[in-house]
Motif scaffolding. Structure first.
Motif, short mmCIF file in Angstrom:
data_model
loop_
_atom_site.label_atom_id
_atom_site.label_comp_id
_atom_site.label_asym_id
_atom_site.label_seq_id
_atom_site.Cartn_x
_atom_site.Cartn_y
_atom_site.Cartn_z
N GLY A 177 -9.99 32.36 17.40
CA GLY A 177 -9.92 31.52 18.60
C GLY A 177 -8.78 30.53 18.49
N HIS A 178 -8.53 29.87 19.60
CA HIS A 178 -7.47 28.88 19.66
C HIS A 178 -8.00 27.62 20.33
CE1 HIS A 178 -4.30 31.70 18.42
NE2 HIS A 178 -4.91 32.60 19.20
N GLY A 179 -7.60 26.46 19.79
CA GLY A 179 -7.97 25.19 20.37
C GLY A 179 -6.77 24.45 20.90
N ALA A 180 -7.00 23.20 21.31
CA ALA A 180 -5.92 22.41 21.88
C ALA A 180 -4.87 22.05 20.84
CB ALA A 180 -6.49 21.14 22.51
N PHE A 181 -5.29 21.90 19.56
CA PHE A 181 -4.36 21.46 18.52
C PHE A 181 -4.19 22.48 17.40
CE2 PHE A 181 -6.24 17.57 20.31
CZ PHE A 181 -5.10 16.97 20.80
N GLY A 182 -4.73 23.68 17.55
CA GLY A 182 -4.58 24.65 16.48
C GLY A 182 -5.49 25.85 16.68
N SER A 183 -5.54 26.69 15.65
CA SER A 183 -6.32 27.93 15.71
C SER A 183 -7.60 27.81 14.91
CB SER A 183 -5.47 29.10 15.18
OG SER A 183 -4.27 29.24 15.93
N VAL A 184 -8.50 28.75 15.17
CA VAL A 184 -9.77 28.83 14.45
C VAL A 184 -9.78 30.14 13.66
CG1 VAL A 184 -12.29 28.83 14.63
CG2 VAL A 184 -10.92 27.53 16.28
N GLY B 256 -14.75 16.15 19.87
CA GLY B 256 -13.62 15.25 19.64
C GLY B 256 -13.47 14.18 20.70
N LEU B 257 -13.93 14.46 21.93
CA LEU B 257 -13.81 13.49 23.02
C LEU B 257 -15.13 12.79 23.33
CD1 LEU B 257 -11.59 15.49 25.55
CD2 LEU B 257 -10.87 13.79 23.87
N ALA B 258 -16.17 13.10 22.58
CA ALA B 258 -17.49 12.53 22.86
C ALA B 258 -17.48 11.02 22.63
CB ALA B 258 -18.55 13.19 21.98
N ILE B 259 -18.26 10.32 23.44
CA ILE B 259 -18.43 8.88 23.27
C ILE B 259 -19.92 8.57 23.24
CG2 ILE B 259 -16.26 8.34 24.42
CD1 ILE B 259 -17.92 7.45 26.85
N SER B 260 -20.28 7.49 22.59
CA SER B 260 -21.68 7.07 22.50
C SER B 260 -21.81 5.66 23.04
CB SER B 260 -22.16 7.13 21.05
OG SER B 260 -21.36 6.29 20.24
N GLY B 261 -23.03 5.34 23.46
CA GLY B 261 -23.28 3.99 23.96
C GLY B 261 -23.27 3.87 25.46
N GLY B 262 -23.38 4.99 26.17
CA GLY B 262 -23.41 4.92 27.63
C GLY B 262 -22.06 5.18 28.26
N GLY B 263 -21.98 4.97 29.57
CA GLY B 263 -20.77 5.29 30.31
C GLY B 263 -19.74 4.18 30.26
N ILE B 264 -18.60 4.48 30.86
CA ILE B 264 -17.49 3.51 30.95
C ILE B 264 -17.10 3.37 32.40
CG2 ILE B 264 -16.62 3.98 28.64
CD1 ILE B 264 -14.53 5.77 29.88
N GLN B 265 -16.50 2.25 32.72
CA GLN B 265 -16.08 1.98 34.09
C GLN B 265 -14.60 1.62 34.11
OE1 GLN B 265 -18.13 2.25 36.72
NE2 GLN B 265 -19.89 2.76 35.44
N ASP C 157 -3.84 11.34 18.97
CA ASP C 157 -4.97 11.92 19.69
C ASP C 157 -5.73 12.91 18.82
OD1 ASP C 157 -4.34 10.44 21.90
OD2 ASP C 157 -3.20 12.05 22.89
N ALA C 158 -4.99 13.76 18.10
CA ALA C 158 -5.64 14.72 17.21
C ALA C 158 -6.36 14.01 16.08
CB ALA C 158 -4.61 15.70 16.67
N GLN C 159 -5.77 12.95 15.55
CA GLN C 159 -6.39 12.20 14.47
C GLN C 159 -7.69 11.55 14.94
OE1 GLN C 159 -5.69 12.00 11.33
NE2 GLN C 159 -7.17 10.39 10.77
N ARG C 160 -7.66 10.95 16.13
CA ARG C 160 -8.87 10.32 16.67
C ARG C 160 -9.96 11.35 16.94
NH1 ARG C 160 -5.20 6.89 19.51
NH2 ARG C 160 -5.19 8.37 21.24
#
Length: 481
Positions: A200-207, A338-347, A229-232
């Motif tokens: 497979g392939h991802g946004a920053f590399g292969s699987v 990688g993009l998940a956030i915790s603690g509820g939504g943002i505005q 972005d990849a580091q975060r």
């Protein structure tokens, strides 16, 4: 046994010790076995008894009368103690010396030995009791942890300690509950990241497919470059997945950092991604209606765990068909946190960088930067339309024009006469029409432009359980027509 010996062993303190002495046999036998328990119980007192040196002459037979200088006649009274010659007294050669030891002295020494032996035995029993209590606490703790891990698995689909399959000699350490794996081991398992092992392939590399031994495969995501972005994303995924354990969320087995390249090691999902199954070479031929409903149910269960059971709640923020992995039995698991956030939504757009995949991003997040759990519900509705219709979320109509599956399908989803015509031809005549109408209604609610009109993922979950057969994790009873 002589009368004097019988008196010794019938002495009350000795009898009390013997009763106490036999009590720990069952306890010791539980830990060491019957033979070892008997050896421990009998050897220790014998060693203690031997440490008290008794007069040897008291147990030696009397020499013959002919060898004695002054034999004691039967009618003479024996002295109460032995005669010790002085230095001036001459000792006749060849004449044996007679020592007379009173039985009370012998009883006292045996009693002292038994008391010391019983003290040692009591200490041993105390140690074994503490050890036994410690073992009970350990076993209860392990049972509690296993029970907590299996609470979310409706069918007991827990992988257990997968990391035990790794060779501990090739692990570089641990960061929290995630294992740090040596780079050389990844090179060996992927055949130096050969292109034949790319799955497979991802946004920053292969699987890559990684073979760690003859019976254990894993998936290695290689992230090269990508900047901050990849580091975060790499750090966020480790922090997030190290705290999550659920049957519908992929297991992160370990990670590796080698120079500018980073690696994430996941459990192997043999059917690949939902995207490859629906839009790959097979074009969904292996996905029946029942399997598609099971996949939708599994996705809803994973999201329900993130939104309702995690503390604080987790928003995936990048739910799409390529991030839904399928196992050998078409059990679906959410991946790529990688993009998940915790603690509820943002505005507001200024709070966080807008991220996501075109076609799955909720309108309020794209336009105003508002992100809540309802954003994941919108993405779930898009995936549900993919399962139902078999088309990609965004399709090119011309070089300069694209069409969204939501925009195209919405008018037809609410028209029962047109709905069967837009269903994937592979499953068009394989489902109950009432079930089809229910799924279409759920999809319409999930992709509503206004977030408040969308249902909670818990409600979506309960609406799918009656549509999935019991053998696939639902409550539907299939009867032969």
């Amino acid at each position: 046994m002589t009368d004097k010996t019988q008196e010794i062993w019938e002495d009350p303190p000795i009898l009390a010790f013997l009763r106490f002495f036999c009590l720990p046999l069952p306890l010791l036998s539980n830990y060491f076995g019957i033979k070892m328990a008997l050896n421990l119980l009998f050897i220790i007192p014998i060693l203690v008894l031997c440490s008290f040196t008794l007069p040897v002459d008291a147990f030696t037979a009397s020499p013959p009368l002919s060898s004695m200088a002054d034999p004691v006649l039967p009618n003479e009274k024996k002295p109460p103690f032995s005669h010790i010659p002085t230095d001036n007294e001459a000792r006749s050669p060849g004449v044996s010396e007679i020592r007379v030891v009173h039985h009370e002295d012998l009883n006292k020494k045996i009693l002292i030995a038994l008391i010391v032996a019983s003290s040692l035995l009591a200490a041993i029993l105390l140690f074994l009791s503490c050890f036994w209590i410690y073992r009970l606490k350990i076993s209860k703790t392990s049972k509690t942890q296993k029970a907590q891990q299996s609470q979310d698995a409706s069918k007991g689909l827990s992988l257990g300690p997968i990391l035990d399959k790794f060779n501990p000699l090739r692990m570089a350490g641990k960061k929290g509950s995630v294992t740090v794996i040596e780079y050389e081991w990844l090179v060996s398992a992927t055949n130096n990241f050969h292109e034949d092992n790319i799955i497979g392939h991802g946004a920053f590399g292969s699987v890559y497919k990684a073979c760690f031994n003859d019976h254990f495969l894993a998936a290695v995501k290689r992230i090269h470059g990508g900047g901050p972005d990849a580091q975060r994303g790499f750090e966020n995924e480790i922090n997030c997945l190290s705290k999550i354990q659920h049957q519908n969320i992929v297991n992160l087995l370990g990670y590796c950092i080698h120079g500018e390249t980073r690696f994430l090691v996941y459990e192997m999902m043999h059917k690949g991604s939902l995207e490859s199954q629906l839009h790959g070479p097979s074009h969904g031929t292996g996905l029946s209606w029942q399997h598609r409903m099971k996949i939708a149910l599994d996705i809803a269960r994973g999201l329900e765990y993130l939104h309702e059971r995690c503390t604080p709640p987790v928003i995936h923020r990048d739910l799409k068909s390529s991030n839904i992995l399928l196992g050998s039995n078409y059990n679906a698991k959410l991946s790529d946190f990688g993009l998940a956030i915790s603690g509820g939504g943002i505005q507001g757009k200024n709070n966080i960088k807008l991220s996501g995949t075109l076609g799955y991003v909720a309108p309020e997040y794209l336009l105003d930067g508002k992100l809540t759990d309802k954003s994941d519900v919108y993405a779930f509705g898009v995936v549900l339309l993919e399962l139902l219709i078999g088309r990609k979320p965004v399709e090119k109509m011309s070089p300069s024009q694209c069409q969204s599956i939501v925009t195209w399908a919405m008018p037809q989803l609410t028209d029962r006469s047109k709905l069967p015509n837009i269903v994937d031809p592979l499953i068009r005549d394989t489902m109950d029409l009432k079930h089809l109408y229910q799924v279409a209604a759920v999809a319409v609610l999930c992709v509503q432009p206004e977030p408040s009109y969308r249902p909670l993922i818990t409600d979506v979950l309960h609406s799918f359980i009656p549509l999935v057969p019991m053998e696939l994790g639902g409550s539907l009873r299939i009867t032969e027509s």
